[in-house]
Design an enzyme around this catalytic site. Structure first.
Site, PDB file in Angstrom:
ATOM      1  N   LYS A   9       0.842  -1.205   0.000  1.00 48.02           N
ATOM      2  CA  LYS A   9       0.000   0.000   0.000  1.00 48.02           C
ATOM      3  C   LYS A   9       0.869   1.244   0.000  1.00 48.02           C
ATOM      4  CE  LYS A   9       0.815   1.205   4.494  1.00 48.02           C
ATOM      5  NZ  LYS A   9       1.265   2.502   5.020  1.00 48.02           N
ATOM      6  N   ASP A 144      -2.693  -1.566   9.728  1.00 53.80           N
ATOM      7  CA  ASP A 144      -2.752  -1.600   8.267  1.00 53.80           C
ATOM      8  C   ASP A 144      -3.492  -2.817   7.717  1.00 53.80           C
ATOM      9  OD1 ASP A 144      -1.452   0.791   7.653  1.00 53.80           O
ATOM     10  OD2 ASP A 144       0.532  -0.138   7.686  1.00 53.80           O
TER      11      ASP A 144
END
Length: 300
Positions: A9, A144
């Site tokens: 990401k 996350d």
């Protein structure tokens, strides 16, 4: 063995809103998954007692290979819900560690979705956790993991567990590793002046949801200054990257140490990555990606 790519990401923009009573920080961020990925292999069988075996290959430096590995912890959490399982995991590491790209969290998210997929296909009466149960496990594993379980473009709030999906245009980026960074150290070095800025995040989210590339002035992480105070090498290397490839804006993702630049197209992303590579940085051209839905039948 079911094989799944676990996508990294990028935090296109991140603001830190304040410290919570539980010691974590509330954030507001817009993040996207990109096509830099590890490869995760999963095999399951019913068992009387849960046993998890983990093999790590590839760029495995600094990656734990025992029960503390986030992927192994994800597998253990699913087994608590589904019943005792014999689990074999293989992580082929390609995402650099300590780079703010979420490699470990991406692996854990892939284990959650992959195990649920295999269990849905049927293993000796074991029940697959539903989407709500997976989301709860993801939030407990790390900040996350919920983002990387969902994938795509997301506005991320709370400590990472509150997600709002965004449409998000396809974008090409160059990603370069400035230096290793530690998230906890960056947050510990943050000051009141580094906090706030939710309006900037809302502007980026609105642009993405409208199918537009966000403006450069709104990109970047509020953790850049704290991360630089905590790690002078990161600060200096980020400055060197900007000096070496000055024609674009390089923005730290999260607490670093990766930085990204939005490119016009793939050719431009390749050129920027090559320039960063020539200056001594590990770099590659990437594209935003929405993970494809899994096939109906897992490989065994």
């Amino acid at each position: 063995m079911l094989l799944i790519p676990s996508y990294a990401k990028i935090n296109l923009a991140l603001s830190v809103l304040g410290r919570r009573d539980d010691g974590f920080h509330d954030i507001d961020s817009v993040a996207v998954t990109i096509d830099w990925h590890d490869l995760v292999g999963i095999s399951l069988a019913a068992a009387g007692t849960t046993a998890i075996r983990l093999r790590v290959t590839g760029a495995a430096q600094h990656v734990p290979s025992g029960p503390d590995n986030l992927a192994a912890r994800a597998a253990a959490a699913v087994a608590v819900q589904a019943g005792p399982l014999s689990v074999d995991l293989w992580l082929d590491k390609r995402i650099p560690s300590r780079a703010g790209l979420g490699g470990g969290s991406a692996d854990a998210a892939a284990v959650l979705s992959g195990m649920a997929r295999i269990l849905r296909d049927g293993i000796d009466g074991r029940d697959a956790p539903d989407a709500a149960a997976l989301a709860k496990i993801a939030a407990a594993l790390g900040s996350d993991v919920p983002l990387l379980l969902a994938g795509g473009a997301q506005r991320v709030r709370g400590r990472g567990e509150k997600l709002t999906a965004l449409a998000g245009p396809s974008m090409h980026l160059a990603v370069a590793i400035a230096a290793a960074s530690e998230t906890a150290a960056a947050y510990a070095a943050s000051r009141a002046a580094d906090r706030g800025g939710a309006d900037r995040i809302a502007t980026v989210a609105e642009a993405l949801d409208g199918g537009r590339r966000p403006d450069e002035q709104h990109l970047g992480s509020a953790l850049e200054a704290p991360a630089g105070r905590a790690n002078h090498q990161l600060r200096d290397r980020l400055g060197a990257l900007r000096d070496a490839v000055p024609e674009v804006g390089w923005h730290l993702t999260g607490s670093g140490g990766a930085a990204f630049a939005i490119a016009r197209d793939r050719a431009d992303a390749l050129r920027l990555a090559a320039s960063a590579g020539a200056a001594g940085f590990v770099a590659r051209a990437c594209r935003t990606v929405v993970p494809a839905p899994p096939a109906e039948t897992p490989a065994r």
